[in-house]
Design an enzyme around this catalytic site. Structure first.
Site, PDB file in Angstrom:
ATOM      1  N   THR A 211     -62.752 -18.343  43.417  1.00 46.92           N
ATOM      2  CA  THR A 211     -63.439 -19.619  43.632  1.00 46.92           C
ATOM      3  C   THR A 211     -64.920 -19.352  43.897  1.00 46.92           C
ATOM      4  OG1 THR A 211     -63.328 -21.726  44.837  1.00 46.92           O
ATOM      5  CG2 THR A 211     -62.860 -19.746  46.126  1.00 46.92           C
ATOM      6  N   ASN A 212     -65.630 -20.311  44.451  1.00 47.76           N
ATOM      7  CA  ASN A 212     -67.068 -20.142  44.686  1.00 47.76           C
ATOM      8  C   ASN A 212     -67.451 -20.863  45.975  1.00 47.76           C
ATOM      9  OD1 ASN A 212     -67.789 -23.012  44.002  1.00 47.76           O
ATOM     10  ND2 ASN A 212     -66.828 -22.373  42.092  1.00 47.76           N
ATOM     11  N   HIS A 213     -68.726 -20.848  46.314  1.00 50.97           N
ATOM     12  CA  HIS A 213     -69.165 -21.357  47.623  1.00 50.97           C
ATOM     13  C   HIS A 213     -69.378 -22.865  47.671  1.00 50.97           C
ATOM     14  CE1 HIS A 213     -69.419 -17.550  49.542  1.00 50.97           C
ATOM     15  NE2 HIS A 213     -70.312 -17.070  48.692  1.00 50.97           N
ATOM     16  N   SER A 214     -69.064 -23.593  46.612  1.00 54.65           N
ATOM     17  CA  SER A 214     -69.323 -25.037  46.635  1.00 54.65           C
ATOM     18  C   SER A 214     -68.548 -25.697  47.783  1.00 54.65           C
ATOM     19  CB  SER A 214     -68.897 -25.659  45.307  1.00 54.65           C
ATOM     20  OG  SER A 214     -68.927 -27.058  45.417  1.00 54.65           O
ATOM     21  N   ALA A 278     -68.614 -27.322  40.870  1.00 56.00           N
ATOM     22  CA  ALA A 278     -68.885 -25.957  40.424  1.00 56.00           C
ATOM     23  C   ALA A 278     -67.602 -25.474  39.749  1.00 56.00           C
ATOM     24  CB  ALA A 278     -69.232 -25.085  41.624  1.00 56.00           C
TER      25      ALA A 278
END
Ligand code: CTP
Length: 403
Positions: A211-214, A278
């Site tokens: 996943t990502n930091h969104s 994102a």
């Protein structure tokens, strides 16, 4: 605009329910949001909470039921009825709802309601059996048919100890209901806006994801701003830690593929698609069915494959807005995406800049349109950035109609 409620004139009616203590929180939150709040307490309400408490929170006068012909408040209801942008009754008892439905005007609050042209929002609080009574159901239906906004009641544990429908909607959520009621006839009224939010999660195995930091904040802020301008909002969101937005329909998703399916299902009826999510560009080619165990080998690798580009795929008679989070060459990279994805607008932000990007409530963005004209906005709250984006969407929609 920090809040849709800033500068708004709100008559807050409070009637006699144990949920009155929450009306203090509501008054406090409204005042903090910059609203001008004039409180009207029924006699019953004054048995639970004091006028002084509301006066202390709102710094404005508080009207109670005691009828006094000499009082400066004796014609107050007429003046306040004209002054109000909205009348909010929270909590509204079963008795209050019955009086409103019958059009009675035997106290300052109900008299104000009859005298005002402003919208009325009613937030009931009562025991579940009282809400369920045919008389209450009829009264609520009558109010609705007259265009009265109803917030709740919410399900949960009631003061009687029973579980059921009857709880006052939480003050933080009532703020959303009030903002939506105030914005009902805004420039996006009758428009369907699809917003995506959050960082997608791509499964490696049943336990792990890429996943990502969104945080989802930017997408939620756009959705909230669109709701507050009258739009019918669908929020397609990957998992976030954010509380739900009242009066926004949520479609929860996890992966890029889920999000793609959900967005494509919604866009045929859309006037605008705003992709603030994102979205993973790559996902594990094969998600393991069982949890991957540690082995003796020092290295392991995961094969990745491309996901569908949702924004590039979603086409039709609607405005298409993308986001471009960059760590270098901000405007050139963003302009390139406008061209490649044939967007109406892109919202570019430099994630390395202080106060912008992930997990904060502010953002500094550049709006780049189809003609590659750039509008560089100052550091703003994400809610305000949402409005700036929607100003452009609204203008594009108006242009689309007249062309
Ligand atoms: N987007 C999308 N589907 C994807 C990837 C991105 O719809 N599979 C959308 C994002 O929601 C965003 C815009 O496309 O609105 C730009 O996303 P971004 O990842 O920054 O752009 P890419 O085109 O993937 O380019 P790059 O990753 O090289 O910057």
């Amino acid at each position: 605009m920090e809040s849709a409620l800033a500068g708004k004139n709100i008559v807050l009616g409070v009637t006699g329910s144990i949920a009155c203590y929450k009306a203090l929180d509501l008054a406090s939150k409204l005042a903090q949001a910059g609203a001008n709040v004039e409180t009207m307490l029924s006699y019953g309400a004054t048995q639970f909470v004091t006028p002084l408490a509301f006066r202390s929170l709102t710094h404005r006068s508080v009207v109670t039921d005691t009828f006094d012909a000499d009082s400066e408040h004796s014609v107050e209801h007429v003046a306040l009825a004209r002054w109000a942008d909205i009348v909010v009754i929270a909590p509204a008892t079963v008795h209050c709802i019955a009086k409103l439905a019958a059009g009675l005007a035997d106290d300052p609050l109900t008299t104000t309601v009859i005298a005002t042209a402003a919208p009325l929002l009613v937030a009931p609080a009562m025991d579940a059996n009282m809400y369920d009574h045919p008389a209450t159901r009829e009264n609520v239906a009558r109010l609705r048919s007259r265009g009265v906004f109803l917030a709740g009641p919410a399900p949960g544990r009631l003061a009687s100890g029973l579980m059921g429908m009857g709880r006052l909607v939480e003050p933080a959520d009532l703020l959303g209901h009030i903002a939506a009621a105030l914005g009902k006839d805004g420039d996006l009224a009758g428009r369907r806006v699809i917003v995506s939010a959050g960082g997608t999660q791509e499964a490696i195995d049943p336990v792990r994801v890429i996943t990502n930091h969104s945080s989802g904040r930017m997408g939620f802020a756009v959705a909230e701003a669109a709701r507050d301008r009258g739009a019918d909002v669908v929020l397609v969101t990957a998992p976030t830690a954010l509380p739900p937005l009242p009066l926004v329909r949520v479609v929860p998703v996890r992966s890029a593929q889920d999000m793609c399916d959900a967005v494509l299902a919604e866009t045929p009826a859309a006037d605008a698609l705003i992709m603030a999510a994102a979205v993973a560009d790559y996902r594990p080619a094969m998600a393991a069915e069982q949890k991957i165990k540690k082995t003796a080998a020092d290295e392991m690798s995961i094969d990745l494959e491309k996901t569908t580009d949702i924004l590039a795929t979603a086409r039709g008679n609607f405005i298409r807005v993308g986001f471009s989070a960059e760590s270098e060459n901000l405007e050139a990279n963003a302009a390139d995406k406008v061209r490649r994805k044939e967007l109406d607008l892109i919202v570019a932000n430099d994630i390395t800049e202080e106060g912008s990007g992930f997990g904060v409530d502010t953002n500094r963005v550049v709006l780049i349109d189809r003609e590659l004209q750039a509008e560089r906005l100052p550091l703003l709250s994400k809610y305000e950035v949402g409005h700036r984006i929607l100003d452009r969407v609204s203008a594009l929609l108006r242009g689309r109609v007249t062309n």
